[in-house]
Scaffold this motif. Structure first.
Motif, PDB file in Angstrom:
ATOM      1  N   ALA A   1       4.825  13.158   8.921  1.00  0.00           N
ATOM      2  CA  ALA A   1       3.599  12.947   8.146  1.00  0.00           C
ATOM      3  C   ALA A   1       2.971  14.281   7.757  1.00  0.00           C
ATOM      4  CB  ALA A   1       2.618  12.103   8.949  1.00  0.00           C
ATOM      5  N   ILE A   2       2.952  15.236   8.691  1.00  0.00           N
ATOM      6  CA  ILE A   2       2.379  16.555   8.396  1.00  0.00           C
ATOM      7  C   ILE A   2       3.177  17.243   7.291  1.00  0.00           C
ATOM      8  CG2 ILE A   2       2.060  18.881   9.341  1.00  0.00           C
ATOM      9  CD1 ILE A   2       1.354  17.522  12.030  1.00  0.00           C
TER      10      ILE A   2
ATOM     11  N   ASP B   1      -0.339   7.051   6.357  1.00  0.00           N
ATOM     12  CA  ASP B   1      -0.991   6.121   7.277  1.00  0.00           C
ATOM     13  C   ASP B   1      -0.099   4.907   7.525  1.00  0.00           C
ATOM     14  OD1 ASP B   1      -2.933   3.902   8.167  1.00  0.00           O
ATOM     15  OD2 ASP B   1      -4.259   5.628   8.147  1.00  0.00           O
ATOM     16  N   THR B   2       0.388   4.310   6.443  1.00  0.00           N
ATOM     17  CA  THR B   2       1.319   3.185   6.602  1.00  0.00           C
ATOM     18  C   THR B   2       2.633   3.668   7.201  1.00  0.00           C
ATOM     19  OG1 THR B   2       2.007   3.505   4.282  1.00  0.00           O
ATOM     20  CG2 THR B   2       0.343   1.818   4.728  1.00  0.00           C
ATOM     21  N   GLY B   3       3.040   4.887   6.842  1.00  0.00           N
ATOM     22  CA  GLY B   3       4.282   5.428   7.387  1.00  0.00           C
ATOM     23  C   GLY B   3       4.231   5.527   8.903  1.00  0.00           C
ATOM     24  N   MET B   4       3.159   6.112   9.440  1.00  0.00           N
ATOM     25  CA  MET B   4       3.063   6.306  10.887  1.00  0.00           C
ATOM     26  C   MET B   4       2.809   5.012  11.637  1.00  0.00           C
ATOM     27  SD  MET B   4       1.014   9.924  11.390  1.00  0.00           S
ATOM     28  CE  MET B   4      -0.441   9.430  10.460  1.00  0.00           C
TER      29      MET B   4
ATOM     30  N   ARG C   1      -6.553  12.445  12.467  1.00  0.00           N
ATOM     31  CA  ARG C   1      -7.589  11.454  12.190  1.00  0.00           C
ATOM     32  C   ARG C   1      -6.975  10.096  11.848  1.00  0.00           C
ATOM     33  NH1 ARG C   1     -11.186  11.471   6.694  1.00  0.00           N
ATOM     34  NH2 ARG C   1     -11.704   9.264   6.724  1.00  0.00           N
ATOM     35  N   TYR C   2      -5.900  10.079  11.058  1.00  0.00           N
ATOM     36  CA  TYR C   2      -5.271   8.808  10.689  1.00  0.00           C
ATOM     37  C   TYR C   2      -4.636   8.137  11.911  1.00  0.00           C
ATOM     38  CZ  TYR C   2      -5.476  11.365   6.235  1.00  0.00           C
ATOM     39  OH  TYR C   2      -5.871  12.131   5.167  1.00  0.00           O
ATOM     40  N   ILE C   3      -4.108   8.952  12.803  1.00  0.00           N
ATOM     41  CA  ILE C   3      -3.541   8.398  14.041  1.00  0.00           C
ATOM     42  C   ILE C   3      -4.651   7.754  14.868  1.00  0.00           C
ATOM     43  CG2 ILE C   3      -2.389   8.973  16.219  1.00  0.00           C
ATOM     44  CD1 ILE C   3      -1.007  11.289  14.705  1.00  0.00           C
ATOM     45  N   ASP C   4      -5.783   8.426  14.924  1.00  0.00           N
ATOM     46  CA  ASP C   4      -6.905   7.965  15.738  1.00  0.00           C
ATOM     47  C   ASP C   4      -7.587   6.738  15.150  1.00  0.00           C
ATOM     48  OD1 ASP C   4      -8.898   8.380  17.883  1.00  0.00           O
ATOM     49  OD2 ASP C   4     -10.260   8.884  16.246  1.00  0.00           O
ATOM     50  N   TRP C   5      -7.558   6.598  13.834  1.00  0.00           N
ATOM     51  CA  TRP C   5      -8.362   5.592  13.124  1.00  0.00           C
ATOM     52  C   TRP C   5      -7.458   4.810  12.166  1.00  0.00           C
ATOM     53  CZ3 TRP C   5     -13.545   7.495  10.555  1.00  0.00           C
ATOM     54  CH2 TRP C   5     -14.437   6.424  10.448  1.00  0.00           C
ATOM     55  N   PRO C   6      -6.575   3.977  12.669  1.00  0.00           N
ATOM     56  CA  PRO C   6      -5.571   3.319  11.827  1.00  0.00           C
ATOM     57  C   PRO C   6      -6.195   2.517  10.681  1.00  0.00           C
ATOM     58  CG  PRO C   6      -5.115   2.940  14.154  1.00  0.00           C
ATOM     59  CD  PRO C   6      -6.469   3.558  14.072  1.00  0.00           C
TER      60      PRO C   6
ATOM     61  N   ILE D   1       0.837  -1.207   0.000  1.00  0.00           N
ATOM     62  CA  ILE D   1       0.000   0.000   0.000  1.00  0.00           C
ATOM     63  C   ILE D   1       0.869   1.254   0.000  1.00  0.00           C
ATOM     64  CG2 ILE D   1      -1.662   1.323   1.369  1.00  0.00           C
ATOM     65  CD1 ILE D   1      -2.802  -1.424   2.292  1.00  0.00           C
ATOM     66  N   HIS D   2       1.946   1.241   0.764  1.00  0.00           N
ATOM     67  CA  HIS D   2       2.872   2.376   0.798  1.00  0.00           C
ATOM     68  C   HIS D   2       3.448   2.625  -0.601  1.00  0.00           C
ATOM     69  CE1 HIS D   2       5.394   5.117   3.216  1.00  0.00           C
ATOM     70  NE2 HIS D   2       6.364   4.837   2.360  1.00  0.00           N
TER      71      HIS D   2
END
Length: 597
Positions: free
Chosen positions: A496-497, A483-486, A517-522, A283-284
């Protein structure tokens, strides 16, 4: 045996098989109806969203006993499903069987990760219980009295959340501190000195004609009493728990992989949301490739717009030039509504079937707007008593560029989520779980694909609107990378930012909110681009296979006529559709992986 007798015997065998198929299908659909009812009873909030008023006086029971009972019921349901003979079902019922099996299997697999022990999110949780008023009818006195009962039950709900939070603290299942730091202000917004200022009081600010004047005063007085005697003290106590106990114990890291069994959890999330077996590494890599492709397209649009600087300078221009921003929330809302009106008459160019359910445009409630996304869609009631609504964020108009409005509206309203949800409700003879299904890769993939239909409808004549479409597509491609990175590759939140900001003209506030949001909802954000890529691939496959027989309106209708399903199910459907349009025999369906029958 003569020829006539043989034909009669074959007809009898066929009729017997058809009767068996019908009986098994009836039993299966009775099971689905039973399961739908179970879901409504277990989640009163979901029932309310569907327009079912029977449970509007209560909240979901979050006690350990209730959670265990729901998990056991899922396991029992899968066992019961496997008691049906799949081979005796019609093709439509086999699709229903396979879809429900997929859902149950993953619901059961999810149980081991004990997500309920992290019950507080900066984007939702007990501090936002009042948000459900957006889907409640408040059509008569009963609706108001049901809401009063929910107000009375707020303290018990907060106590259950605290108990789950304490268990999560003890077991090391904690959300990231960087997200939890947003929550104290949200809780504080519930602690008011005037009940009329409470978000829970909102329904009592206006009444329908069906509620007499003297009854309105009684309802308002009772609401004020419950808010000041029950709701506010409960939130004050919950705030003390959160600020003094929970927030200090929140984890410093952001990666899902840092949770207990975290790597397996992220792998599960990625597979669940994309409905594929793609790995984080795959995916990355897809994300990096898409970012590069879209970046090249952005360069071309920058040149078309006549901008002479670098891409970074163009992004700054798009984020800051006053021409791209409305000055007031009211003007911003009117602009969103005007954009929606531009889209509506062009839909017939790309669809043969227009859903019957209407939609409207509403502002996101003020108390959650600072911490939520640019927009979202709320589906209509399944019984047709409430329209769908496109909610737009009016907080800080100076950071809401107008060049993003067209792509955003195509995604969240029409022909994006509103078409997808409304057409689902119109599926003939489908069980309710199919009519209301939400597989993220299909549903959000459709939303992103719908943004691109703006070209087919002639809606991107302005280069800045085209940049808006590319910016939104880039947004979803960047997600695959960050998302995959974090969560799987050790990226920091700051990295990421910065990656997001370097590749997108979205404003800093939007970027930060998205990353959080991505941190909260992997894993959830992975589904959009993966789903869109599959739908676009199927469109290209159909176009190549059918040549002059290809009809975009028919293709788009065919994608929506399945309702929301896993991507492999959609692919099988479209492959058969192509064969049918080409006058070929449809391919044999893949054997089900089910152990049923």
């Amino acid at each position: 045996m003569n020829k006539l007798s043989l034909v009669a015997l074959l007809w009898l065998v066929a009729l017997s098989a058809f009767a068996q198929q019908g009986d098994e299908g009836k039993r299966l659909n009775a099971f689905f109806a039973q399961e739908w009812e179970r879901g409504l009873q277990e989640s009163p909030e979901a029932a309310s969203a569907e327009g079912d008023r029977r449970f509007n006086d209560r909240w979901t029971d979050m006690s350990p006993e209730a959670i265990q009972a729901r998990e056991a019921a899922d396991r029992a349901a899968l066992e019961q499903l496997h008691g049906f003979d799949r081979n005796k079902l019609s093709s439509a019922d086999q699709l229903n069987y396979d879809t429900y099996e997929w859902q149950l299997q993953r619901a059961i697999e999810r149980q081991k990760f004990r997500e309920h022990l992290q019950p507080i999110s900066h984007q939702g949780g007990p501090q936002t219980l009042d948000g459900i008023v957006e889907v409640l009818p408040f059509a008569d006195e009963r609706d108001y009295r049901d809401w009063l009962k929910r107000l009375d039950a707020v303290p018990a709900r907060l106590e259950q959340v605290q108990a789950l939070g304490r268990q999560g603290m003890a077991e090391g299942l904690m959300p990231p501190k960087v997200l939890m730091q947003r929550v104290p202000a949200q809780i504080a917004a519930q602690v008011v000195d005037d009940p009329a200022k409470s978000p829970f009081y909102k329904p009592f600010l206006k009444f329908p004609d069906s509620v007499p004047a003297n009854v309105r005063q009684t309802l308002q007085a009772e609401a004020g009493r419950l808010i000041m005697e029950k709701v506010v003290p409960a939130y004050r106590q919950f705030g003390a728990f959160f600020n003094d106990e929970y927030l200090p114990r929140a984890r410093a890291s952001i990666a899902a992989a840092d949770l207990p069994d975290g790597k397996a959890y992220y792998d599960f999330q990625a597979g669940y949301y994309t409905t594929t077996d793609l790995t984080a590494e795959q995916i990355h890599a897809i994300g990096l490739k898409e970012v590069a492709r879209i970046r090249t397209a952005m360069e071309k649009v920058k040149d078309e717009a006549g901008f002479k600087g670098s891409m970074a300078e163009f992004f700054t221009f798009l984020r800051s030039d006053p021409r791209f921003f409305e000055k007031t929330p009211e003007a911003l809302l009117q602009r969103y509504r005007a954009v929606s009106k531009l889209i509506d008459p062009e839909l017939v160019k790309v669809f043969g079937t227009i859903p019957r359910l209407p939609y409207g445009v509403r502002p996101i409630p003020d108390n959650i707007a600072p911490d939520t996304t640019t927009a979202y869609y709320q589906g209509g009631a399944s019984d047709g008593t409430r329209a769908g609504y496109y909610y737009v964020n009016l907080y800080k108009p100076e950071v809401r560029p107008t060049w993003e409005m067209m792509a955003l509206s195509l995604h969240e309203a029409v022909p994006g989520h509103h078409f997808q949800f409304a057409r689902g409700l119109e599926l003939p003879d489908a069980p309710m779980f199919r009519k209301t299904a939400y597989f993220v890769a299909y549903s959000e993939g459709w939303g992103l694909y719908a943004e691109q239909l703006g070209y087919d409808m002639g809606l991107y004549s302005d280069p800045y609107d085209r940049m808006g479409q590319l910016a939104y597509e880039m947004w979803r491609a960047v997600r695959l990378v960050v998302d995959t990175g974090m969560h799987a590759k050790g990226w920091t939140r700051e990295r990421a930012i910065e990656y997001f900001s370097e590749n997108s003209p979205k404003t800093r506030q939007d970027v930060v909110n998205e990353i959080d949001r991505y941190i909260d909802w992997p894993g959830q954000a992975l589904a959009y681009k993966i789903g869109q890529l599959k739908i676009s691939e199927l469109r290209e496959r159909a176009s190549q296979a059918l040549g002059p027989k290809f009809d975009l309106r028919a293709f788009n209708d065919a994608v929506l006529e399945t309702g929301s399903v896993p991507l492999e199910v959609l692919e099988r459907h479209i492959v058969a559709w192509i064969a049918g349009r080409a006058g070929l025999d449809p391919p044999s369906p893949n054997p089900s992986p089910s152990s049923g029958g």
